[in-house]
Design a protein around this motif. Sequence first.
Motif, short mmCIF file in Angstrom:
data_model
loop_
_atom_site.label_atom_id
_atom_site.label_comp_id
_atom_site.label_asym_id
_atom_site.label_seq_id
_atom_site.Cartn_x
_atom_site.Cartn_y
_atom_site.Cartn_z
N GLU A 1 55.63 1.74 19.32
CA GLU A 1 56.08 3.09 19.66
C GLU A 1 55.98 3.30 21.17
O GLU A 1 55.18 2.67 21.85
CB GLU A 1 55.23 4.14 18.93
CG GLU A 1 55.34 4.04 17.41
CD GLU A 1 54.46 5.06 16.71
OE1 GLU A 1 53.66 5.73 17.43
OE2 GLU A 1 54.55 5.21 15.49
N CYS A 2 56.82 4.22 21.67
CA CYS A 2 56.85 4.51 23.10
C CYS A 2 55.95 5.71 23.40
O CYS A 2 56.04 6.75 22.71
CB CYS A 2 58.27 4.80 23.57
SG CYS A 2 58.39 5.16 25.35
N LEU B 1 56.40 -0.93 24.92
CA LEU B 1 55.94 -0.27 23.71
C LEU B 1 54.47 -0.58 23.47
O LEU B 1 53.94 -1.59 23.95
CB LEU B 1 56.78 -0.73 22.51
CG LEU B 1 58.30 -0.48 22.60
CD1 LEU B 1 59.00 -1.11 21.41
CD2 LEU B 1 58.60 1.01 22.68
N THR C 1 63.93 6.32 19.69
CA THR C 1 63.67 5.32 18.66
C THR C 1 64.95 4.52 18.41
O THR C 1 66.06 5.01 18.66
CB THR C 1 63.22 5.98 17.33
OG1 THR C 1 64.22 6.92 16.91
CG2 THR C 1 61.89 6.70 17.52
N CYS D 1 61.04 -0.04 25.29
CA CYS D 1 61.72 1.13 24.74
C CYS D 1 63.10 1.20 25.36
O CYS D 1 63.24 1.19 26.59
CB CYS D 1 60.92 2.40 25.06
SG CYS D 1 61.82 3.93 24.70
N GLU E 1 54.93 15.76 18.36
CA GLU E 1 53.76 14.97 17.99
C GLU E 1 52.48 15.67 18.47
O GLU E 1 52.45 16.25 19.55
CB GLU E 1 53.86 13.57 18.63
CG GLU E 1 52.66 12.67 18.39
CD GLU E 1 52.44 12.39 16.92
OE1 GLU E 1 51.29 12.57 16.46
OE2 GLU E 1 53.41 12.02 16.22
N THR F 1 60.71 10.00 23.42
CA THR F 1 60.86 10.14 21.97
C THR F 1 61.96 9.25 21.42
O THR F 1 62.35 9.40 20.26
CB THR F 1 61.16 11.60 21.62
OG1 THR F 1 62.36 12.02 22.29
CG2 THR F 1 60.01 12.51 22.05
N ASN G 1 51.76 -0.49 18.21
CA ASN G 1 52.44 -0.06 16.98
C ASN G 1 53.96 -0.06 17.13
O ASN G 1 54.68 0.40 16.23
CB ASN G 1 51.97 1.34 16.58
CG ASN G 1 50.48 1.37 16.30
OD1 ASN G 1 49.93 0.41 15.73
ND2 ASN G 1 49.82 2.46 16.69
#
Length: 602
Positions: free
Chosen positions: A20-21, A15, A27, A8, A506, A25, A18
């Motif tokens: 994602e971190c 990560l 990106t 990230c 989230e 947050t 998927n």
Amino acid sequence: MDTDVRLCMGCMNELDENGECSYCTYTDDIPHLQSYLAPHTVLGDRYIVGKMLSYNGEGASYMCYDTVSKTKGVIREYMPDTLCEREMNSNNLIVDNDCIAKYKTYMSEFQELNRSLTKMRNISGICTNKDMFLENNTCYVVTEYIEGVSLKKFLQANKGYLQWAQVKKLFVPLFTTLSILHNAGIIHRGISPENILVTTEGKLKITGFAISSIRTSNTALSPEFYSGYTAPEQYTSLQWQGTWTDVYSIAAVIYRILTGYVPPEASNRLNNDTMIPAARINPHISNHVSNVLSRAMAVNGNERIQTVTDLVSELFSANPQPSPHIKGATQTIPVVKPQTQTNEARQPKELKQTKKKKTSAVTVLAFLLLALLLALGLLLLYEVFSPSDGDDSSSSTYSYAAAEDDESEILIQESSSSQADDSTYEESPYGTGAVMPNLIGQRFDTVEAQLGNSFTIRTETYYSDTDDEGIIYDQSIPEGTDYDPSLMNELTLTVCLGSATVVVPEYSGVTKKTYLNQLGDLNIKYTTQEETSSTVTAGYVTRTSVSPGSTINVEEGETLIVYISSGPPVSSSSSSSSSSSYSSSSTSIFWQLICGRYLVRC
């Protein structure tokens, strides 16, 4: 270099599957400033550059990952934006032809400063330099990454201020570090709560080192000043700077920590010094500490405490000097009996008795004379100040107070127009004759806690995409205004509520209580509804009416519906079985009761 690592760019953690971190947050679709390095840039064939952390007229700092040591770090790029610019579609810096000499001079100073800091890697009070190299027509310095928060954020999480006992424990190692830096010829010039880190272990570290020109006016670089903490001599290039410059800044930081308020900007104090002594803002601060801080923050550098060593010696002095009386404050003047220094033990007995007789006679005569004068004075005062019939004008009242060490009485005059009980002033956090401090830029919760006993505080709120949430941006009573703390004055504060549009957080794997607390912190209105779910544990959030990552307008009062899992649905067969079991159980209990009654009768 390990090219298989998936990181990230916001926090340099790996990560998940998927992509994602799980820690922040950030990106990759978040835009970056085109003049600076883009995330995923590789420098020195070793360091992966992440998001930009900060920048000033000297350069920029980025998160980075060392592919050799497998550790996080911070990389600093020398890039004075007034002298150069980044080449299109490249990481190279192009220097203005008229500024090449200045560019090289400042870069040499940048390198020399960081070489000196690299030699001090054994000092625990600074962030250690790990590497320095040239690339892209500029210089890069890599420092260790420190887990922690800035002192500014630390204070916000601790009601905005600390007690003196806490300050002593935190700052003693920092004073030592600063003294070592000064002995090595390094002057920071930017000490402030933003450049002091509080580690997860509760220790302080100094960061934010920069060349002198970036923190001095009238140079070729855009100056970086910290309002309230920058010393007066930094606002001009005509005055000398030295260890006393950092003394001003560190004293201002302590002033801020103890009082909860940022000192007035030094440039504004040059013509009209409105700085209020720390002890007048917070009576829990000793007069000794308050006076030392005032001397350490003197506008004139020659009148200021010159070194950190002297500052420490005076702050922790075992025999503090008596503090000067503040105009407008009450003052008690003790009656001290002079000590006689005689050699009575060595004198003959007859001589002692003679002296005693003489002393007794003198005392009696003095007492009679004093009583006569006192009686005459009372008669005269009565004739002069006794009110006539029908006179409504205010008169002066008198009371008598016996001196502890004298048989005589002392006449004390008190104005009838100012007979407010002094105890009300002592209970106020601002002492006698309180002065309104500057509240702009302070956190509302901190100010409310400190002034709630002296004011009826009202708020005017607004939303803004640029102003910080919870910060005061206007006050109805101007700074420097005297007020009576015994009266409940009304104070109106204008407070920012943050951005009008807020990103929905989230909810995956989050309990109802935790998620609703997050919404409360974001000022998002919500309602909850329960629903069955075969995949989400009971008590956890299943979904929201607005998908996470999307925005919701809190200013217009949009309401977010939060769906909470009540567990898997109950099947009809199990329901029937349960009903049957209940019926059978009820029948069994009924017959047991009947049989029990029958047996009793028998």
